[in-house]
Scaffold this motif. Structure first.
Motif, short mmCIF file in Angstrom:
data_model
loop_
_atom_site.label_atom_id
_atom_site.label_comp_id
_atom_site.label_asym_id
_atom_site.label_seq_id
_atom_site.Cartn_x
_atom_site.Cartn_y
_atom_site.Cartn_z
N ILE A 1 8.30 -25.83 -24.38
CA ILE A 1 7.89 -24.69 -23.56
C ILE A 1 6.78 -25.19 -22.64
N ASP A 2 7.05 -25.16 -21.34
CA ASP A 2 6.13 -25.70 -20.34
C ASP A 2 5.49 -24.58 -19.53
N GLY A 3 4.17 -24.56 -19.51
CA GLY A 3 3.43 -23.59 -18.71
C GLY A 3 2.99 -24.22 -17.40
N SER B 1 -2.52 -22.93 -18.55
CA SER B 1 -1.07 -23.11 -18.70
C SER B 1 -0.71 -23.49 -20.14
N GLN B 2 -1.56 -24.26 -20.80
CA GLN B 2 -1.32 -24.61 -22.20
C GLN B 2 -1.43 -23.37 -23.09
N VAL C 1 7.12 -20.25 -16.45
CA VAL C 1 7.30 -20.89 -17.74
C VAL C 1 8.68 -21.51 -17.72
N ALA D 1 1.71 -21.29 -22.59
CA ALA D 1 2.86 -21.87 -23.29
C ALA D 1 2.74 -21.61 -24.79
N THR E 1 4.89 -27.39 -27.00
CA THR E 1 4.36 -26.78 -25.78
C THR E 1 3.63 -27.82 -24.95
N LYS F 1 5.25 -19.58 -27.42
CA LYS F 1 5.69 -20.16 -28.69
C LYS F 1 5.33 -19.23 -29.85
#
Length: 132
Positions: free
Chosen positions: A61-63, A78-79, A125, A82, A101, A86
């Motif tokens: 899962i990328d933010g 962003s972390q 996302v 993500a 993530t 999750k």
């Protein structure tokens, strides 16, 4: 019957993962926050349905953020976003070891111009299949 504050979720792809990736702008957060907004659940439900149907699948899962604000703050935000996605999937019954993530901040824009529309495109996302 009168309905107030009603939103209809639209615009979701028929096939969630295309070429091993699902990019969505339908997971929403308030500015500089990492708490999921209720309208995000429809997109997250699609990912959950895919994971339920493919029990051996693992995803990243990328933010991503736009370029407003300091780069370090954007990476952290962003972390956290993500991680929030999750955690939502975990609360819906998806095992945590099936997901990783990564917060990219502003480092991987999909639209390089500096317009409000471009910035909106870059706030997203992404779900990437890392094992199927």
């Amino acid at each position: 019957m009168l309905l107030k504050n009603f939103r209809l979720a639209t615009g979701f792809p028929v096939s969630v993962f295309e070429n091993g990736k699902f990019i969505t702008h339908n997971i929403k957060f308030d500015v500089n926050k990492s708490v999921l907004k209720p309208e995000s659940i429809a997109a997250i439900n699609q990912v959950k349905a895919y994971l339920d149907k493919h029990p051996s699948a693992k995803i990243e899962i990328d933010g991503h953020t736009d370029s407003d604000g300091p780069e370090e703050a954007n990476v952290l935000l962003s972390q956290l976003r993500a991680d929030a996605v999750k955690n939502q999937l975990i609360s819906m019954g998806i095992a945590s070891d099936r997901m990783t993530t990564k917060g990219y901040g502003e480092a991987a824009p999909i639209d390089k111009s500096n317009t409000p529309e471009a910035k909106a495109n870059n706030r997203r996302v992404e779900f990437v299949i890392i094992q199927n």
